[in-house]
Write an enzyme that holds these catalytic residues in place. Sequence first.
Site, PDB file in Angstrom:
ATOM      1  N   THR A  28      14.386  29.440 -13.876  1.00  0.00           N
ATOM      2  CA  THR A  28      15.194  29.420 -15.089  1.00  0.00           C
ATOM      3  C   THR A  28      14.767  28.299 -16.032  1.00  0.00           C
ATOM      4  O   THR A  28      14.876  28.412 -17.244  1.00  0.00           O
ATOM      5  CB  THR A  28      16.683  29.265 -14.703  1.00  0.00           C
ATOM      6  OG1 THR A  28      17.040  30.406 -13.933  1.00  0.00           O
ATOM      7  CG2 THR A  28      17.580  29.192 -15.910  1.00  0.00           C
ATOM      8  N   TYR A  56      18.728  36.672 -19.108  1.00  0.00           N
ATOM      9  CA  TYR A  56      17.481  36.030 -19.515  1.00  0.00           C
ATOM     10  C   TYR A  56      16.387  36.409 -18.533  1.00  0.00           C
ATOM     11  O   TYR A  56      16.656  36.990 -17.481  1.00  0.00           O
ATOM     12  CB  TYR A  56      17.644  34.501 -19.556  1.00  0.00           C
ATOM     13  CG  TYR A  56      17.884  33.899 -18.193  1.00  0.00           C
ATOM     14  CD1 TYR A  56      19.160  33.875 -17.635  1.00  0.00           C
ATOM     15  CD2 TYR A  56      16.829  33.390 -17.428  1.00  0.00           C
ATOM     16  CE1 TYR A  56      19.387  33.351 -16.372  1.00  0.00           C
ATOM     17  CE2 TYR A  56      17.043  32.857 -16.166  1.00  0.00           C
ATOM     18  CZ  TYR A  56      18.322  32.850 -15.642  1.00  0.00           C
ATOM     19  OH  TYR A  56      18.533  32.343 -14.387  1.00  0.00           O
ATOM     20  N   THR A  84      16.047  27.614  -9.038  1.00  0.00           N
ATOM     21  CA  THR A  84      17.003  26.954  -8.139  1.00  0.00           C
ATOM     22  C   THR A  84      17.396  27.824  -6.946  1.00  0.00           C
ATOM     23  O   THR A  84      17.856  27.305  -5.931  1.00  0.00           O
ATOM     24  CB  THR A  84      18.276  26.538  -8.891  1.00  0.00           C
ATOM     25  OG1 THR A  84      18.901  27.711  -9.410  1.00  0.00           O
ATOM     26  CG2 THR A  84      17.971  25.559 -10.005  1.00  0.00           C
ATOM     27  N   ASP A  85      17.207  29.164  -7.060  1.00  0.00           N
ATOM     28  CA  ASP A  85      17.702  30.064  -5.998  1.00  0.00           C
ATOM     29  C   ASP A  85      17.123  29.721  -4.624  1.00  0.00           C
ATOM     30  O   ASP A  85      17.839  29.728  -3.629  1.00  0.00           O
ATOM     31  CB  ASP A  85      17.344  31.526  -6.324  1.00  0.00           C
ATOM     32  CG  ASP A  85      18.176  32.102  -7.458  1.00  0.00           C
ATOM     33  OD1 ASP A  85      19.082  31.398  -7.941  1.00  0.00           O
ATOM     34  OD2 ASP A  85      17.909  33.256  -7.858  1.00  0.00           O
ATOM     35  N   LYS A 114      22.117  24.829  -2.402  1.00  0.00           N
ATOM     36  CA  LYS A 114      22.696  25.344  -3.644  1.00  0.00           C
ATOM     37  C   LYS A 114      24.105  25.824  -3.353  1.00  0.00           C
ATOM     38  O   LYS A 114      24.313  26.616  -2.432  1.00  0.00           O
ATOM     39  CB  LYS A 114      21.817  26.481  -4.194  1.00  0.00           C
ATOM     40  CG  LYS A 114      22.277  26.981  -5.561  1.00  0.00           C
ATOM     41  CD  LYS A 114      21.293  27.975  -6.183  1.00  0.00           C
ATOM     42  CE  LYS A 114      21.802  28.378  -7.561  1.00  0.00           C
ATOM     43  NZ  LYS A 114      20.885  29.256  -8.293  1.00  0.00           N
ATOM     44  N   GLU A 167      30.150  27.363  22.496  1.00  0.00           N
ATOM     45  CA  GLU A 167      30.778  28.599  22.976  1.00  0.00           C
ATOM     46  C   GLU A 167      29.744  29.596  23.481  1.00  0.00           C
ATOM     47  O   GLU A 167      30.098  30.672  23.960  1.00  0.00           O
ATOM     48  CB  GLU A 167      31.606  29.233  21.858  1.00  0.00           C
ATOM     49  CG  GLU A 167      32.883  28.464  21.535  1.00  0.00           C
ATOM     50  CD  GLU A 167      33.730  29.188  20.504  1.00  0.00           C
ATOM     51  OE1 GLU A 167      34.391  30.191  20.851  1.00  0.00           O
ATOM     52  OE2 GLU A 167      33.702  28.761  19.330  1.00  0.00           O
TER      53      GLU A 167
HETATM   54  N1  ASP Z   1      16.906  33.129 -10.415  1.00  0.00           N
HETATM   55  C1  ASP Z   1      16.507  31.861 -10.948  1.00  0.00           C
HETATM   56  C2  ASP Z   1      15.394  31.316 -10.078  1.00  0.00           C
HETATM   57  O1  ASP Z   1      15.670  30.893  -8.989  1.00  0.00           O
HETATM   58  C3  ASP Z   1      17.649  30.944 -11.004  1.00  0.00           C
HETATM   59  C4  ASP Z   1      17.346  29.522 -11.401  1.00  0.00           C
HETATM   60  O2  ASP Z   1      16.233  29.080 -11.555  1.00  0.00           O
HETATM   61  O3  ASP Z   1      18.310  28.781 -11.563  1.00  0.00           O
HETATM   62  O4  ASP Z   1      14.272  31.353 -10.461  1.00  0.00           O
END
Ligand code: ASP
Length: 355
Positions: free
Chosen positions: A39, A52, A118-119, A191, A312
């Site tokens: 992103t 986007y 971020t994913d 995350k 367990e």
């Molecule tokens: N889907 C995006 C990615 O991981 C989300 C992000 O970058 O925040 O590339």
Amino acid sequence: MNRFHKFQTSLLVLTLVTTCEYSLAQAKANVTILATGGTIAGAAATGTQSGYTSGAVGVDAMVKAVPGIEKLANIKGEQISNVGSQDMSFDIMLKLAKRINELLSTPAVDGIVITHGTDTMEETAFFLNLTVKSDKPVVMVGSMRPSTAVSADGPLNLYNGVAVAADPNAKGRGVLVVMNDQIHGAHSLTKTSTTAIQTFMSPLRGLVGVCAYGKNDWYNNPPWKHTTQSQFDISNVTKLPRVDIVFGDVDMSPDLIDASVKAGAKGIVIAGVGNGNMNKASVDAAAKAAKSGVVIVRSSRVATGLVDRNVEVNDDELGFVASDELNTQKSRILLSLALLKGNQPAQIQELFRTY
Ligand code: ASP
């Protein structure tokens, strides 16, 4: 002051200014930015829409969008890939790790910044934490809003990321993630929000530090082995063994474990309920898989807490591995690398305690 003295004075001032600028330029760290997409490199048609495309902007445009970044370091950029991190792959991760090792082995590079979605950032961060062979700073940054958004968070994250990569105090702390003014360690961060810019947290171990407008404050040194102390060497690795994740829930279907084994998985990570638990039928299926040589790691779908041995589930008897503090997705990374060396549960358990 006569004309000759004036001339001498201006010459002195000029020399001082030039020397000062020269030594500042000398003192600046050399940081290479490796762009992979995400992103932070995303673009939308307007500044306020939620839809986007990830990975639409190149590394040079990203750097140009950050005023003053050139004052922090001498920066070079390279494009490794340009994908949303949902499309990150072991192929790209191996290419990235090899390139980082190549760059950091020369005195010409003091630190690396990786721009990444971020994913799956926590997976790549942890993979690099285990495979980079240098104690120089390696810093990952991303953003939750695309570069075209009103109040995009990417430029300041990139600015702070470069400030951390240029800081000698960042050395020896393993791979770091810098987002929203916080510095996280690769082992512990995860995350936690699908949309909020404050998405990364390090629930069990807390922050490694903070970074405000390029000023770093250091709190912690991650206690886990990483980078130069890591035994994993990917310099000749081109493919990782298949490891699957099976999600645990109420009335879980054990045949998902059977299907995974049949599809050729060498390891399976269970995202178990609670302390890495699963229903009886799934424990039986997992035990059968373990007997056949497939390594079973019990992790948890719960956001925080560790998965301990023999709580367990009788891991000793069934031949399972407990994930300790690693979440499911990072357990998969460690197990994939561990399987390059062997499939003995006792040895793999030791790796989960160490890394
Ligand atoms: N889907 C995006 C990615 O991981 C989300 C992000 O970058 O925040 O590339």
